[in-house]
Design an enzyme around this catalytic site. Structure first.
Site, PDB file in Angstrom:
ATOM      1  N   ASN A  90     -46.793 -33.997 -12.562  1.00 16.59           N
ATOM      2  CA  ASN A  90     -46.719 -34.602 -13.888  1.00 16.59           C
ATOM      3  C   ASN A  90     -48.079 -34.441 -14.564  1.00 16.59           C
ATOM      4  O   ASN A  90     -49.068 -34.093 -13.925  1.00 16.59           O
ATOM      5  CB  ASN A  90     -46.285 -36.073 -13.815  1.00 16.59           C
ATOM      6  CG  ASN A  90     -47.218 -36.899 -12.958  1.00 16.59           C
ATOM      7  OD1 ASN A  90     -48.417 -36.997 -13.215  1.00 16.59           O
ATOM      8  ND2 ASN A  90     -46.669 -37.511 -11.911  1.00 16.59           N
ATOM      9  N   ASP A 143     -43.681 -33.435  -5.872  1.00 16.40           N
ATOM     10  CA  ASP A 143     -45.039 -33.910  -6.128  1.00 16.40           C
ATOM     11  C   ASP A 143     -45.470 -34.918  -5.066  1.00 16.40           C
ATOM     12  O   ASP A 143     -46.542 -34.798  -4.448  1.00 16.40           O
ATOM     13  CB  ASP A 143     -45.089 -34.526  -7.525  1.00 16.40           C
ATOM     14  CG  ASP A 143     -46.504 -34.766  -8.049  1.00 16.40           C
ATOM     15  OD1 ASP A 143     -47.463 -34.277  -7.431  1.00 16.40           O
ATOM     16  OD2 ASP A 143     -46.619 -35.425  -9.083  1.00 16.40           O
ATOM     17  N   THR A 176     -36.554 -29.140 -12.363  1.00 18.91           N
ATOM     18  CA  THR A 176     -35.114 -29.365 -12.171  1.00 18.91           C
ATOM     19  C   THR A 176     -34.791 -30.660 -11.419  1.00 18.91           C
ATOM     20  O   THR A 176     -33.627 -30.932 -11.143  1.00 18.91           O
ATOM     21  CB  THR A 176     -34.463 -28.175 -11.442  1.00 18.91           C
ATOM     22  OG1 THR A 176     -35.105 -27.979 -10.174  1.00 18.91           O
ATOM     23  CG2 THR A 176     -34.595 -26.902 -12.264  1.00 18.91           C
TER      24      THR A 176
END
Length: 199
Positions: free
Chosen positions: A31, A41, A131
């Protein structure tokens, strides 16, 4: 694993855990705040250890407003990962970006591949950026990603291997469909170049 030859370069599609990859770099679906999160992440931050979060905090101080702009990429060390580097890519939130989403998603791959070339890295593994919680439809994202990767591999010296490491069989199937439409059938076992020997 599906393998495709693009000039003298290789594109591979596989299902797996990107944190286990031994490519020289892995890409992170980060992000803009660069402080970890969910999905890929979070998994990368957990596997790399607390040093990665510290490196990202230091990196934030060098960025305008402390944010990595959507569609851009930046790089840190890999710390406890097998990969020596992590390339953090800020993908687009699909519902927010609308018509700009494809260009921003392509920018993530283009920037990451540029960093590989500038740093002399011969191999990189990518997840399917955007996605997950960012909501980019997988079939659309696969076409954008593979077109940008193929364009770079045809035009640049490095990296020589790009591997898409996809979280589940459905995502792998979407990327395989996009790859076949763009590149044709994958290499058969007989047509694959021989693996290099040790050392």
């Amino acid at each position: 694993m599906n393998r495709y030859q693009i000039g003298d370069k290789r594109l591979e599609l596989t299902e797996g855990d990107i944190t286990l990859e031994d490519t020289e770099a892995i890409a992170n679906a980060a992000n803009s705040g660069l402080l970890g999160g969910g999905g890929v992440d979070g998994a990368i931050h957990r596997a790399a250890g607390a040093e990665l979060l510290a490196a990202c905090r230091a990196l934030k101080r060098t960025l305008p407003g402390g944010q990595l702009a959507t569609g851009r990429a930046t790089m840190t060390a890999g710390f406890r990962l097998r990969a020596r580097h992590v390339i953090h890519c800020a993908g687009p939130i699909y519902s927010r970006e609308g018509a700009r989403a494809p260009a921003l998603l392509a920018g993530c791959y283009r920037e990451a591949l540029r960093l590989c070339e500038e740093s002399g890295l011969s191999s990189v593994a990518f997840p399917s950026i955007g996605t997950g919680v960012y909501g980019y439809p997988v079939d659309e994202a696969a076409s954008v990603a593979l077109e940008e990767i193929a364009r770079h591999l045809r035009a640049h010296r490095l990296p020589s291997l790009v591997r898409m490491v996809l979280f589940d069989s459905g995502t792998l199937a979407a990327y395989a469909r996009a790859a076949e439409a763009l590149l044709g059938a994958p290499l058969s076992a007989e047509a694959e170049p021989p693996s290099p020997g040790p050392g």
